[in-house]
Design an enzyme around this catalytic site. Structure first.
Site, PDB file in Angstrom:
ATOM      1  N   ILE A  68      50.408  45.543  37.466  1.00  0.00           N
ATOM      2  CA  ILE A  68      50.357  44.058  36.938  1.00  0.00           C
ATOM      3  C   ILE A  68      51.265  44.026  35.844  1.00  0.00           C
ATOM      4  CG2 ILE A  68      49.698  42.074  36.453  1.00  0.00           C
ATOM      5  CD1 ILE A  68      47.271  42.677  38.238  1.00  0.00           C
ATOM      6  N   ASP A  75      49.449  50.539  25.403  1.00  0.00           N
ATOM      7  CA  ASP A  75      48.478  51.012  26.458  1.00  0.00           C
ATOM      8  C   ASP A  75      48.011  52.494  26.031  1.00  0.00           C
ATOM      9  OD1 ASP A  75      46.981  52.129  28.858  1.00  0.00           O
ATOM     10  OD2 ASP A  75      48.112  50.734  30.033  1.00  0.00           O
ATOM     11  N   THR A 104      45.896  36.587  32.309  1.00  0.00           N
ATOM     12  CA  THR A 104      45.379  36.149  33.633  1.00  0.00           C
ATOM     13  C   THR A 104      44.389  37.619  34.109  1.00  0.00           C
ATOM     14  OG1 THR A 104      47.661  37.760  33.927  1.00  0.00           O
ATOM     15  CG2 THR A 104      47.548  35.183  33.990  1.00  0.00           C
ATOM     16  N   SER A 105      43.675  38.132  33.157  1.00  0.00           N
ATOM     17  CA  SER A 105      43.008  39.444  33.569  1.00  0.00           C
ATOM     18  C   SER A 105      41.702  39.378  33.378  1.00  0.00           C
ATOM     19  CB  SER A 105      43.510  40.629  32.570  1.00  0.00           C
ATOM     20  OG  SER A 105      42.964  41.647  32.848  1.00  0.00           O
ATOM     21  N   ARG A 106      40.952  39.161  32.471  1.00  0.00           N
ATOM     22  CA  ARG A 106      39.425  39.095  32.291  1.00  0.00           C
ATOM     23  C   ARG A 106      39.313  38.097  30.951  1.00  0.00           C
ATOM     24  NH1 ARG A 106      39.705  40.179  36.862  1.00  0.00           N
ATOM     25  NH2 ARG A 106      38.863  41.758  38.005  1.00  0.00           N
ATOM     26  N   GLU A 115      33.247  32.124  32.760  1.00  0.00           N
ATOM     27  CA  GLU A 115      33.679  31.337  33.914  1.00  0.00           C
ATOM     28  C   GLU A 115      32.718  31.662  35.069  1.00  0.00           C
ATOM     29  OE1 GLU A 115      36.236  34.347  36.730  1.00  0.00           O
ATOM     30  OE2 GLU A 115      37.192  33.974  34.486  1.00  0.00           O
ATOM     31  N   HIS A 169      41.320  30.882  37.582  1.00  0.00           N
ATOM     32  CA  HIS A 169      41.179  32.225  38.154  1.00  0.00           C
ATOM     33  C   HIS A 169      42.025  32.283  39.532  1.00  0.00           C
ATOM     34  CE1 HIS A 169      39.018  36.206  37.663  1.00  0.00           C
ATOM     35  NE2 HIS A 169      39.876  36.608  38.155  1.00  0.00           N
TER      36      HIS A 169
END
Length: 348
Positions: free
Chosen positions: A157, A176, A235-237, A266, A298
């Protein structure tokens, strides 16, 4: 074979029929529109497998109940697995497999949509014009070309997002701890998160899973290191962000904007209609009062292509389990959690 499907919506039922239509052996799917938890686990009695989503709870106690009722396989129709106690699954000898990648472009495109909506204030413009207000005051944005975008996590992603940004003429920085050198290098450069990415980025987008190492990676310290007025997209967690910290950063104008497709709390709200309820989550309600905050439910993954890939991969995982084959998407192997999964704290 009987499979209990939890958190099942109409679209899940539509695409998961693919499993029964294409399986080599008979399958019976039982759909439950609520999540799997300790209070609902008894509904899996008689099933050999359960199919679950991101907000289903697979704690040690739930997994023990599942095992005692005859369930042997846990099929996650999502990439994230932080909601599963893998150590307990190991000790119980349960098969656990996820869908590690499904249309990464879908999530990357949605991240870009959030970024541009927040940046160009199209959400506010839409509401104004519907009321006959064509005033441009307060809608000023910034041209993306030449701006620096920081990406945290360069799995499929993150790389797809970087590729999109290259088309806009952005400078892309990435962090990363396990660099995806070959895939990412054409689109940007790896830098240190705290010394370079956060201080230099005009926009920061999160694309990493939720682990012990990444929980609240955005906190008071990291927010103070960001360029003043930068915008943050997740947009991940939801657990990657400490909500109280971003509220404070928004109030002080250190953070210029926030776009969330995920939220730390959420589980009790998302994928349900609460329009007639008084929502008890004070932090979420406070976020919703800011004009420079966007929250969606989500939905970044929610495309026809992604749902088709999820169903296909779920079927493949199931067939591997039934045939006793090695499953490349297994999260536990030979009774032990896969080290390769646990040792990559950021990449998704």
């Amino acid at each position: 074979m009987k499979i209990a499907v939890f958190s099942a919506k109409s679209y899940d039922k539509k695409f998961l029929t693919h499993i029964t239509d294409n399986s080599s052996s008979p399958i019976e799917l039982t759909y439950h529109d609520f999540s799997l938890s300790l209070s609902t686990v008894s509904l899996a009695n008689g099933a050999e497998a359960v199919c679950v989503f991101v907000n289903d709870v697979l704690s040690a106690e739930v997994l023990t109940h599942l095992s005692q009722s005859g369930v042997r396989a846990i099929l996650l129709r999502c990439a994230g697995y932080n909601n599963v106690d893998l150590s307990t699954a190991e000790s119980l000898g349960l098969f656990v497999a996820n869908v590690p990648s499904y249309s990464p472009e879908a999530v990357a495109e949605f991240a870009l949509a959030l970024l541009q909506t927040l940046n160009r204030n199209t959400h506010r413009a839409y509401n104004r014009v519907r009321e006959g207000n064509f005033n441009l005051d307060g809608l000023l944005g910034r041209t993306l070309r030449g701006k620096t975008v920081g990406i945290v996590g360069t799995g499929k992603i993150g790389v797809a997002f970087a590729k999109i940004l290259q088309g806009f003429g952005c400078k892309v920085l990435a962090y990363d701890p396990y660099p995806n050198e070959e895939a990412f290098r054409p689109y940007g450069q790896y830098v240190d998160l705290h010394e370079q990415l956060l201080p230099q980025s005009d926009f920061v987008s999160l694309h990493c899973p939720l682990t012990d190492q990444t929980r609240h990676i955005i906190n008071e310290v990291s927010l103070s290191q960001m360029k003043k007025g930068a915008m943050l997209i997740n947009t991940s967690r939801g657990g990657l962000i400490k909500t109280k910290a971003v509220i404070a950063a928004l109030k002080s104008h250190q953070l210029g904007g926030l776009a969330l497709d995920v939220y730390d709390g959420e589980g009790a709200l998302f994928y349900q209609d609460h329009s007639g309820d008084i929502i008890q989550d004070d932090e979420l309600m406070r976020l919703m009062t800011f004009p420079n905050v966007l929250v969606s439910g989500h939905q970044a993954f929610f495309t026809e292509e992604a749902l088709t890939e999820i169903a296909d991969c779920t079927l493949k995982n199931l067939e591997d389990f039934r045939a006793g084959r090695t499953c490349r998407n297994s999260l536990v192997h030979a009774g032990r959690p896969l080290a390769r999964r646990e040792s990559v704290p950021v990449r998704i």
